[in-house]
Design an enzyme around this catalytic site. Structure first.
Site, PDB file in Angstrom:
ATOM      1  N   SER A 130      60.558  28.372  38.561  1.00 44.17           N
ATOM      2  CA  SER A 130      59.176  28.808  38.455  1.00 44.17           C
ATOM      3  C   SER A 130      58.988  29.907  37.420  1.00 44.17           C
ATOM      4  CB  SER A 130      58.664  29.264  39.810  1.00 44.17           C
ATOM      5  OG  SER A 130      58.523  28.155  40.660  1.00 44.17           O
TER       6      SER A 130
ATOM      7  N   TYR B 214      48.909  26.301  44.263  1.00 49.43           N
ATOM      8  CA  TYR B 214      50.077  26.242  43.393  1.00 49.43           C
ATOM      9  C   TYR B 214      50.443  24.796  43.131  1.00 49.43           C
ATOM     10  CZ  TYR B 214      54.739  27.415  41.632  1.00 49.43           C
ATOM     11  OH  TYR B 214      55.855  27.557  40.848  1.00 49.43           O
ATOM     12  N   SER B 215      50.606  24.460  41.857  1.00 48.35           N
ATOM     13  CA  SER B 215      50.951  23.084  41.493  1.00 48.35           C
ATOM     14  C   SER B 215      51.857  23.084  40.276  1.00 48.35           C
ATOM     15  CB  SER B 215      49.677  22.289  41.191  1.00 48.35           C
ATOM     16  OG  SER B 215      50.001  21.000  40.729  1.00 48.35           O
ATOM     17  N   ASN B 216      53.045  22.536  40.436  1.00 47.96           N
ATOM     18  CA  ASN B 216      53.970  22.385  39.316  1.00 47.96           C
ATOM     19  C   ASN B 216      53.368  21.503  38.226  1.00 47.96           C
ATOM     20  OD1 ASN B 216      56.536  23.721  40.326  1.00 47.96           O
ATOM     21  ND2 ASN B 216      56.059  22.343  42.009  1.00 47.96           N
TER      22      ASN B 216
END
Length: 144
Positions: free
Chosen positions: A1, A96-98
């Protein structure tokens, strides 16, 4: 991250250079993402775009849970994103999003013509003398 911080820095440098605008929409760079014509780069950066995280897709979640080092390309992740439904309308929530940072990396690559790993190296790692820092392209960890 931590890579997300470097990708965001490159994108913001491109904004500062006038090569991107925070109000540009996603559709112009990566077509076919739900709401892409309304999602701005600002929303993608701030996790308010509503784009579903590709790692939660049922087709990948089981394999990813079994092997977090599961190899796949950004293009494969985009295909998963295109099949997914949004978590919420752009700007209507935060999650939250990759997926967001896969997309931002691809956008930086389109604008510069270079891989995101090269841009991070040339713009951040090199100039700051971060000799113990690298952009991971494999699961292998550099020494020490």
């Amino acid at each position: 991250s931590i890579t997300k911080t470097f990708v965001a820095t490159v994108v913001l440098q491109l904004v500062d250079e006038g090569r991107l605008n925070l109000d540009d929409t996603l559709e112009g760079f990566v077509p076919g993402i739900a709401n892409g014509d309304r999602i701005t780069l600002r929303q993608v950066l701030g996790m308010t775009a509503g784009i579903r995280d590709y790692v939660t897709d049922p087709r990948i979640a089981i394999d990813y849970a079994a092997d977090p080092l599961l190899p796949f390309t950004p293009e494969e992740a985009v295909q998963i994103m295109r099949r997914g439904t949004p978590d919420f309308a752009p700007g209507e929530g935060i999650k939250y999003s990759n997926s967001n940072y896969i997309l931002l990396g691809l956008i930086a690559e389109q604008v510069t013509g270079n891989g995101i790993e090269q841009e991070i190296g040339d713009r951040i790692i090199g100039p700051l003398g971060l000799s113990g820092t690298s952009f991971p392209t494999t699961a292998e960890m550099p020494e020490p």
